[in-house]
Scaffold this active site. Structure first.
Site, PDB file in Angstrom:
ATOM      1  CE1 TYR A   1      -4.476  -4.139   5.313  1.00  0.00           C
ATOM      2  CE2 TYR A   1      -4.750  -5.272   7.409  1.00  0.00           C
ATOM      3  CZ  TYR A   1      -4.103  -5.130   6.193  1.00  0.00           C
ATOM      4  OH  TYR A   1      -3.084  -5.978   5.869  1.00  0.00           O
TER       5      TYR A   1
ATOM      6  CG  ASN B   1     -12.875   0.025   5.008  1.00  0.00           C
ATOM      7  OD1 ASN B   1     -12.474   1.126   4.626  1.00  0.00           O
ATOM      8  ND2 ASN B   1     -13.315  -0.887   4.169  1.00  0.00           N
TER       9      ASN B   1
ATOM     10  CG  PHE C   1      -1.985  -1.067   1.160  1.00  0.00           C
ATOM     11  CD1 PHE C   1      -3.050  -0.989   0.280  1.00  0.00           C
ATOM     12  CD2 PHE C   1      -1.891  -2.170   1.990  1.00  0.00           C
ATOM     13  CE1 PHE C   1      -4.015  -1.986   0.232  1.00  0.00           C
ATOM     14  CE2 PHE C   1      -2.851  -3.172   1.954  1.00  0.00           C
ATOM     15  CZ  PHE C   1      -3.912  -3.078   1.069  1.00  0.00           C
TER      16      PHE C   1
ATOM     17  CG  ASP D   1      -7.794   8.850   0.944  1.00  0.00           C
ATOM     18  OD1 ASP D   1      -7.780   8.322   2.073  1.00  0.00           O
ATOM     19  OD2 ASP D   1      -8.574   8.485   0.048  1.00  0.00           O
TER      20      ASP D   1
ATOM     21  CG  ASN E   1     -15.999   2.743   3.886  1.00  0.00           C
ATOM     22  OD1 ASN E   1     -17.110   3.238   4.039  1.00  0.00           O
ATOM     23  ND2 ASN E   1     -15.715   1.942   2.878  1.00  0.00           N
TER      24      ASN E   1
ATOM     25  CG  HIS F   1      -7.436   4.500   0.784  1.00  0.00           C
ATOM     26  ND1 HIS F   1      -8.271   5.583   0.909  1.00  0.00           N
ATOM     27  CD2 HIS F   1      -8.174   3.436   1.181  1.00  0.00           C
ATOM     28  CE1 HIS F   1      -9.450   5.198   1.352  1.00  0.00           C
ATOM     29  NE2 HIS F   1      -9.419   3.898   1.534  1.00  0.00           N
TER      30      HIS F   1
END
Length: 188
Positions: A64, A66, A15, A91, A112, A20
């Site tokens: 993570y 969410n 990532f 973001d 989220n 994100h």
């Protein structure tokens, strides 16, 4: 005013440099600029330091995106912080790449991570620093935010990080409005 800066992102090298993960990127910049190192706690990484008489805590949730809200019961109690100390870095696909927006409060919209935080806190009354990552309607939103910046975009994002690393550590209850004007009028 003490400051708890939480940069949102997803853990893992796959990532790195994705849209994100700009929240993680800014935390990494602040850690490097202030010659700190991140320490690992149960479900987050953190750095803790003082500027003058103010305590600054930098956080990267490892839950993570969410599930970002899951860290707050631990973080608030460990660092003796409250919601009015909180600034979440996230973001924003509704802002063009290189544009930032600082807000005292706001909604989650389609994000989220913010939704998880607001649900965990039972409130939307916390500071947010949105970093524009642009948008590309040719991609599904999920695919776009998980895509990596190209080389020229990454240069612009690093310029944003350089600018913000100078500005956000000075945020307090007296300078917030001034910082809103400065940050929101910037573009890279």
């Amino acid at each position: 005013m003490n400051l708890l800066i939480v940069g949102l992102g997803n853990p893992g090298s796959n990532f790195l440099h994705t849209r994100h993960n700009v929240g993680f990127g800014l935390i990494d910049k602040l850690v490097m600029k202030n010659a700190l190192s991140l320490r690992k706690a149960k479900n987050y990484e953190y750095a803790d330091f003082n500027i003058d008489s103010r305590r600054i805590v930098l956080i990267k949730p490892l839950t993570y995106m969410n599930l970002s809200g899951n860290i707050f019961p631990f973080v608030f109690s460990k660092f003796y912080m409250k919601i009015n100390n909180l600034l979440v870095v996230v973001d924003n696909v509704d802002l063009p790449l290189g544009k930032c927006r600082l807000r005292k409060v706001g909604g989650a919209s389609t994000h989220n991570g913010l939704r998880s935080i607001s649900e965990s806190l039972g409130s939307t009354k916390y500071g947010r620093l949105y970093i524009g990552v642009g948008n590309n309607s040719a991609f599904a939103l999920k695919d776009f935010v998980l895509s990596k910046f190209n080389d020229s975009e990454l240069v612009r994002v690093k310029n944003v990080f350089n600018f913000l690393s100078e500005e956000i550590l000075g945020i307090d209850e007296f300078s917030f409005e001034h910082k809103i004007a400065t940050i929101n009028s910037s573009s890279f």
